[in-house]
Design a protein around this motif. Sequence first.
Motif, short mmCIF file in Angstrom:
data_model
loop_
_atom_site.label_atom_id
_atom_site.label_comp_id
_atom_site.label_asym_id
_atom_site.label_seq_id
_atom_site.Cartn_x
_atom_site.Cartn_y
_atom_site.Cartn_z
N THR A 14 -39.03 23.57 -37.59
CA THR A 14 -37.83 22.77 -37.89
C THR A 14 -36.61 23.52 -37.40
OG1 THR A 14 -37.35 23.72 -40.08
CG2 THR A 14 -38.93 21.89 -39.99
N LEU A 15 -35.56 22.75 -37.08
CA LEU A 15 -34.31 23.36 -36.62
C LEU A 15 -33.72 24.28 -37.67
CD1 LEU A 15 -32.51 20.37 -34.81
CD2 LEU A 15 -33.60 22.36 -33.76
N THR A 16 -33.78 23.83 -38.93
CA THR A 16 -33.18 24.62 -40.01
C THR A 16 -33.87 25.97 -40.16
OG1 THR A 16 -32.52 22.63 -41.20
CG2 THR A 16 -32.62 24.67 -42.45
N ALA A 76 -33.15 28.17 -37.14
CA ALA A 76 -31.76 28.67 -37.18
C ALA A 76 -31.62 29.81 -38.18
CB ALA A 76 -30.82 27.52 -37.53
N SER A 119 -30.66 23.40 -31.38
CA SER A 119 -30.84 22.09 -30.75
C SER A 119 -30.25 22.10 -29.34
CB SER A 119 -30.17 21.00 -31.59
OG SER A 119 -30.30 19.74 -30.96
N HIS A 176 -27.96 25.45 -36.80
CA HIS A 176 -29.07 24.64 -36.31
C HIS A 176 -28.67 23.87 -35.06
CE1 HIS A 176 -27.15 21.34 -38.57
NE2 HIS A 176 -27.81 20.54 -37.74
#
Length: 288
Positions: free
Chosen positions: A19-21, A24, A35, A31
């Motif tokens: 996941t981006l979170t 990050a 992306s 985040h």
Amino acid sequence: MDWDWNGIRHFTALVEKQTLTAAAEHLDVQHSTVSRQIAQLENALGLRLFDRIGKRYLLTPEGERLYRHACEICKDMSMLQRTAREQAELRHSVVISAPPFVARLLLMPHIADFYRKHNDIRLIIQSDAALADLHGRQADIALRLVRPTQNDLAVRRIAHFSYRIYGHEGYLKTIRREDWRFVQIAVNTRFSRWFAEQIGEDADISFASNDFAAVKQAVCEQIGIGILPDFAVFPADRLHPVSLNPDAPPPEFEAELFLVMHEDVRRSPSVRAVADYFGAVFGKEGSG
């Protein structure tokens, strides 16, 4: 193909965290940065690397094939960064080789002042009676009591001092001159040969060492009379210069301290800073 190499790092982090979170947080960035890096990498490669399923990023077949190579690139980048850090630290480390007495009595009293002026340099003192091999890069700078003869070494005379023959006051008061025994410095140098000439072939050698610290301790322990550099003798030692000829003043052998560098390291700013500092402080002491 023009891309930001950070995109590789963000790509592998997103594969592993999904996941981006999470990616990050792992990279300590926003985040939106992850992306953007992924989008730029996909555009640069002309490939779709992920399928977006909700918040999860799952590798496409193309992404699967590139992931292993991306991991290798990240390892190489980490190794490059680590090597660069080590090289930076190495550039700021300066190794000084000096005989134990010189290191302890001449170098160490100035170390605190040196660091006040040059706290970006790490000094490494190699205190050894043996001479460091400057050609083999065992040291950057050597302080030597004997001038080297190699033509490719840069030599600077930085201090003058004298060797004298010393005896402990207790020894001199209790032992008759004709019964004096001697402590020999076991090295083949001009000052050791001078001492041998002064005491004569028939002298009674009670102790010998190649280290002036041991010679001094033997003289202080009243084992005999020995040669010492004057910078190694202090009033509290209760040592006094002696003459082997009662009709002559105590003899002395004038000597010099040399700062030696290999020509190849003279251009290093850190090495030059160390050489200039100790050359200056010893020069002031010698002129005083």
